[in-house]
Design an enzyme around this catalytic site. Structure first.
Site, PDB file in Angstrom:
ATOM      1  N   PRO A 136       0.801  -1.224   0.000  1.00 30.23           N
ATOM      2  CA  PRO A 136       0.000   0.000   0.000  1.00 30.23           C
ATOM      3  C   PRO A 136       0.837   1.279   0.000  1.00 30.23           C
ATOM      4  CG  PRO A 136      -0.975  -1.595   1.487  1.00 30.23           C
ATOM      5  CD  PRO A 136       0.327  -2.185   1.026  1.00 30.23           C
ATOM      6  N   ALA A 138       4.287   1.215  -0.810  1.00 29.58           N
ATOM      7  CA  ALA A 138       5.514   0.954  -1.565  1.00 29.58           C
ATOM      8  C   ALA A 138       5.145   0.434  -2.941  1.00 29.58           C
ATOM      9  CB  ALA A 138       6.399  -0.052  -0.831  1.00 29.58           C
ATOM     10  N   GLY A 139       4.945   1.374  -3.872  1.00 30.99           N
ATOM     11  CA  GLY A 139       4.621   0.995  -5.240  1.00 30.99           C
ATOM     12  C   GLY A 139       5.845   1.195  -6.114  1.00 30.99           C
ATOM     13  N   GLN A 343     -12.391   5.339 -32.046  1.00 33.33           N
ATOM     14  CA  GLN A 343     -12.758   6.462 -32.922  1.00 33.33           C
ATOM     15  C   GLN A 343     -13.160   5.969 -34.309  1.00 33.33           C
ATOM     16  OE1 GLN A 343     -12.883   9.451 -31.610  1.00 33.33           O
ATOM     17  NE2 GLN A 343     -13.588  10.520 -33.441  1.00 33.33           N
ATOM     18  N   GLY A 346     -16.596   4.878 -34.231  1.00 34.56           N
ATOM     19  CA  GLY A 346     -17.565   5.919 -33.884  1.00 34.56           C
ATOM     20  C   GLY A 346     -18.415   5.512 -32.688  1.00 34.56           C
ATOM     21  N   GLY A 347     -19.705   5.758 -32.795  1.00 33.50           N
ATOM     22  CA  GLY A 347     -20.612   5.430 -31.698  1.00 33.50           C
ATOM     23  C   GLY A 347     -20.607   3.954 -31.358  1.00 33.50           C
ATOM     24  N   GLU A 370       3.918  -3.333 -13.378  1.00 40.42           N
ATOM     25  CA  GLU A 370       5.343  -3.695 -13.464  1.00 40.42           C
ATOM     26  C   GLU A 370       6.225  -2.485 -13.747  1.00 40.42           C
ATOM     27  OE1 GLU A 370       6.460  -7.381 -15.230  1.00 40.42           O
ATOM     28  OE2 GLU A 370       4.501  -8.269 -14.833  1.00 40.42           O
ATOM     29  N   THR A 372       5.392   1.875 -13.572  1.00 41.61           N
ATOM     30  CA  THR A 372       4.675   2.831 -14.411  1.00 41.61           C
ATOM     31  C   THR A 372       5.581   3.315 -15.538  1.00 41.61           C
ATOM     32  OG1 THR A 372       5.376   4.779 -13.154  1.00 41.61           O
ATOM     33  CG2 THR A 372       3.382   3.630 -12.386  1.00 41.61           C
TER      34      THR A 372
END
Length: 390
Positions: A136, A138-139, A343, A346-347, A370, A372
Site C-alpha cells: 500500500p 511501496a509501489g 474512434q 464511432g458510436g 510492473e 509505471t
C-alpha cells in the site's frame, strides 16, 4: 459489414518446433478463448480451467529449462505466444506473464535441490503463481517495502500486507519480497510461500475498469511461517532478484500490449472495410486511411522493439534498458491504438457490442503495471546519463 477476415500476424520464428507451437496456441485461442472472452470478462469470470489446459499443453513454462518441465523456448518465441494470448483475452496473456514472473526467482536463484523439488509442479503441474512486491505504501518505491520476515529457528515468520497482486487469493504459490534486515534495498529477501499457508488471506478483489476477469487483491500475511528451505537466494538478495524478474516481466507486458493493439487494429480494419458512408466504405477516406496507417506503424515498431530486447536476453547480453524502452513504447502504443480504434468505429466503438471499448480499458492498466511508464523513463535515463546529481 464486410467479410474481411483479419490476417494472422506473420511471426518471426527460428525453428519448426516454434512454428508448431504458435499453430497450437492459435488453435487454443480460436477454440477455447475467443468465443468466451467478452462474456467472461463482463461477468468477471476467471478461467482457471483454461490455465489448467495451458499447463497441460506446456504453455506455462515456455522460457524455462526442459529438465524441470519447462519448454526450453527462447524469449523471442515465448513473447510471441504471449502476444497471441493477450490479443484474444488480456486476462489470459497477462496471467501467463505473471505466472512466468512468479517462477523467475526459483528458476534463476534457487538451489538445485529447490528447483528439482518445486519447479516441475510450478512449470507444468497445473499450479498458478503470483508475484508479491508492491505494498500500500511501496509501489514505485519498491525498496521501501515494510512487510517483514523474522527468523524463528529454522523458519521465517512473515507479517505485512501486499497490494495489487494479480491472482491474489487464487494462486497456488506466491513469490514474496519481504524485509529481513536493514532499511533499503539491501535488507530484502525473497521467499516462496504456498497459497494455502496458515495466516495468509486475501481481501475482496479490487473493482477495476478493465481486466474484470483477472482477480487483483491485497494479501495479508499474519505471522505466516515459512521454512528456510523456501527462502530463495541469499538473505538480502531479494531486491536484486526482484529487479531481475521485472526486466523479463516488462518484456511480457510489452508483448501483451502489442497483442491488445493488434486485436484493436484487426477490429478497426474489419469495420472500416464494411461500414458504408456517402456511398462507399469509410476505409476509402484518406483521413481514416492515414489513421489506420499510423496505428499499424506503432504496432509494428513496438513488436520490433520487444523482439530486439528479447534477442539480447536470449544471447545473455544486458537488456534492462531495452526492456524498459519496450514496456514504455509498447504500452503507450496500445493506449493510442485502442483509443483510435474506438474512434474508427464511432458510436459503435463506445458500446459493448464491439470489443474495442474493452481493449481501450484494458490497455490503460498496461501503462501502470510492473513499473509505471514514468518509472520506465527514469530507468532509461539513468542508464543513458547516470543517476541524478544530489
Amino acid at each position: 459489414m464486410s467479410d474481411r477476415a483479419p490476417q494472422p500476424v506473420e511471426r518471426q520464428l527460428p525453428t519448426e518446433e516454434s512454428r508448431d507451437l504458435i499453430a497450437l496456441v492459435r488453435e487454443i485461442v480460436q477454440r477455447e478463448i475467443t468465443p468466451h472472452a467478452a462474456e467472461e470478462e463482463e461477468s468477471g469470470h476467471f478461467p482457471r480451467e483454461l490455465f489448467a489446459l495451458l499447463s497441460e499443453s506446456g504453455l506455462l513454462g515456455l522460457p524455462y529449462a526442459g529438465e524441470y518441465g519447462g519448454g526450453d523456448q527462447p524469449y523471442e518465441v515465448y513473447l510471441q505466444v504471449l502476444e497471441e494470448l493477450a490479443g484474444a483475452r488480456l486476462t489470459v496473456g497477462l496471467g501467463v506473464s505473471v505466472h512466468s514472473l512468479a517462477c523467475h526467482a526459483l528458476a534463476g536463484y534457487g538451489t538445485d535441490k529447490q528447483q528439482a523439488a518445486l519447479l516441475p509442479d510450478m512449470l507444468g503441474g497445473g499450479l498458478l503463481g503470483a508475484y508479491c512486491l508492491s505494498e500500500p505504501s511501496a509501489g514505485s518505491d519498491a525498496a521501501s517495502l515494510r512487510t517483514k520476515a523474522v527468523r524463528d529457528g529454522g523458519d521465517w515468520v512473515i507479517t505485512g500486507t501486499k497490494s495489487w497482486i494479480t491472482h491474489g487469493g487464487i494462486a497456488d504459490f506466491y513469490t514474496v519480497l519481504a524485509r529481513s534486515g536493514e532499511e533499503g534495498a539491501r535488507g530484502i529477501t525473497a521467499f516462496l510461500v504456498p497459497g494455502d499457508a496458515e495466516g495468509l488471506s486475501a481481501a475482496v478483489p479490487e473493482k477495476k475498469m478493465g481486466m474484470k476477469g483477472s482477480p487483483t487483491a491485497q494479501l495479508n500475511f499474519d505471522g505466516v511461517r515459512v521454512p528456510d528451505t523456501r527462502r530463495i537466494g541469499d538473505e538480502g538478495q531479494g531486491f536484486a532478484i526482484a529487479l531481475s524478474a521485472l526486466d523479463s516481466g516488462r518484456l511480457g507486458i510489452a508483448a501483451c500490449a502489442i497483442g491488445v493493439a493488434q486485436a484493436a487494429i484487426d477490429e478497426a480494419l474489419t469495420y472500416a472495410s464494411g461500414r458504408q458512408q456517402f456511398g462507399r466504405p469509410i476505409a476509402d477516406f484518406q483521413g481514416l486511411r492515414f489513421l489506420l496507417a499510423d496505428m499499424a506503424t506503432r504496432v509494428e515498431a513496438g513488436r520490433a522493439l520487444y523482439l530486439a530486447a528479447a534477442r539480447l536476453r536470449d544471447q545473455g547480453r544486458p537488456f534492462s534498458r531495452q526492456a524498459a524502452m519496450a514496456k514504455l513504447f509498447c504500452t503507450d502504443a496500445a493506449m493510442s491504438v485502442t483509443t483510435d480504434a474506438v474512434q474508427v468505429l464511432g458510436g459503435y466503438g463506445y458500446t459493448l457490442d464491439f470489443p474495442v471499448e474493452r481493449y481501450m480499458r484494458e490497455a490503460k492498466v498496461l501503462q501502470i503495471v510492473e513499473g509505471t511508464n514514468q518509472i520506465q523513463r527514469m530507468v532509461i535515463a539513468r542508464q543513458l546519463i547516470g543517476p541524478e546529481s544530489r
